[in-house]
Design a protein around this motif. Sequence first.
Motif, short mmCIF file in Angstrom:
data_model
loop_
_atom_site.label_atom_id
_atom_site.label_comp_id
_atom_site.label_asym_id
_atom_site.label_seq_id
_atom_site.Cartn_x
_atom_site.Cartn_y
_atom_site.Cartn_z
N ALA A 15 0.82 -1.22 0.00
CA ALA A 15 0.00 0.00 0.00
C ALA A 15 0.85 1.26 0.00
N THR A 16 2.01 1.19 0.66
CA THR A 16 2.87 2.38 0.70
C THR A 16 3.43 2.66 -0.69
N LEU A 17 3.92 1.61 -1.33
CA LEU A 17 4.50 1.80 -2.66
C LEU A 17 3.43 2.13 -3.69
N LEU A 38 5.03 8.00 1.51
CA LEU A 38 6.16 7.06 1.59
C LEU A 38 7.07 7.39 2.77
N GLY A 39 7.47 6.32 3.48
CA GLY A 39 8.39 6.51 4.59
C GLY A 39 9.81 6.53 4.10
N GLU A 40 10.22 7.71 3.65
CA GLU A 40 11.54 7.80 3.02
C GLU A 40 12.14 9.15 3.37
N TYR A 124 0.99 -2.65 12.44
CA TYR A 124 2.29 -3.22 12.11
C TYR A 124 2.73 -2.67 10.76
N TRP A 125 4.00 -2.83 10.47
CA TRP A 125 4.47 -2.33 9.17
C TRP A 125 3.82 -3.12 8.04
N VAL A 126 3.41 -2.34 7.06
CA VAL A 126 2.55 -2.79 5.97
C VAL A 126 2.92 -4.16 5.37
N ILE A 371 -5.16 6.82 9.68
CA ILE A 371 -4.37 6.97 8.45
C ILE A 371 -2.92 7.26 8.87
N ARG A 372 -1.98 6.96 7.99
CA ARG A 372 -0.59 7.28 8.30
C ARG A 372 -0.15 8.48 7.47
N ILE A 373 0.43 9.45 8.18
CA ILE A 373 1.00 10.60 7.49
C ILE A 373 2.50 10.60 7.77
#
Length: 394
Positions: A15-17, A38-40, A124-126, A371-373
Amino acid sequence: MNQLSDRINNLATSATLAMAAKARELRAEGKDIIGLSLGEPDFNTPDFIKDAAIEAINQNYNSYTPVDGYVELKEAIINKFKRDNNLSYTLPQIVVSTGAKQSLANIASVMLNAGDEVILPCPYWVSYSDIVKLSDGIPVEVQTSIDTDFKMTADQLEAAITPKTKMIWYSSPCNPSGSVYSKEELRALADVLQKHPNIYVVSDEIYEHINFKGGHFSMAEFEDMYDRTITVNGVSKAFAMTGWRIGYIGAPDWIARACNKMQGQITSGANCIAQRAVITALEAEPSSIKYMVDEFKERRKLILNLLSEIEGFKTNEPEGAFYVFPNVSSYFGKTIKGKTINNASDFSLFLLEEALVATVTGEAFGNPDCIRISYAASQEEIKEAIKRIKTALS
Ligand code: PMP
Ligand code: GLU
């Protein structure tokens, strides 16, 4: 007719990508999207690491490396574990992989048989649940809430354990909640595990250095957990090296040997230039990356302040990583701008279409109310994004 395997047909897209790709697509259409999905890290890889890579190229590092990584890199990892985590590993206990994501995939494939259960505290991480499923494991979600700072309690762990439980996977600092398990909290979980000696732990510590409170603790530091904990780490986050693709584990040697064997058949090991550069990265003192952590801390303060001004966002105070994970369930059932929001996915899509801000639905992390921001973006982008969200919702 779909000729693909059941394995791939049953796999969810990351989902992140996927959100990052969608944001890229909309940008190509001329839409001014702010990407907070994206966590980058948005920093450049530090120059001293880039220089090491250039030197490695010039020194003709171009051959296959040992499958589990250069000995010099494994030594640097051993020293890092000792220096930062008080953990003693030997060379056969370390495996270098193409990102921590591959480390996790290796672990799943060497540890799980069909039907083995893996406890995943939510959120948890996606990728955890699909990596587990790819190895025919069964993810067992344990719901936590903002009231326990999104952490699993010992009682919850105890209740989730069945005769089929093989492993527990968690990240601390946590992606997506930013929560950090204290030594005492981990001890309480370890006490439960004392009654279940066949359960193994994956402690994903990739956000270790992005910790605003200090006090990172590794499960393997407990003597009685060392032989059944796999410590996962990598350089993507702390050193702003997501694209270099280097992660690693410290593990009981029989598990590390198995990961080495697995990797020998599927990748032959990680990229040689990146490995040389990571030796330099890990030999540097953590103070060399403090400027990035300080900036993330400033951004956390900024985004928490701004979000507190929006009605209906209930947020914990993340202690690490670079995400906020607000509960937005008070919007469910409402219609805004003609769009009905029934769940977090609708909400995230609404923000993308109406505020031109990319976030990720909490459903992908096992929590459908949030939601994740990501705040791995400049302060200007964060201010503009939250302003747009506020306007779209008002
Ligand atoms: N674990 C967690 C908790 C993450 O957020 C990520 C994000 N990339 C990974 C593992 C994988 O990292 P990488 O493959 O880039 O090393
Ligand atoms: N870990 C990052 C995230 O959660 C990068 C994306 C990924 O690897 O899935 O957004």
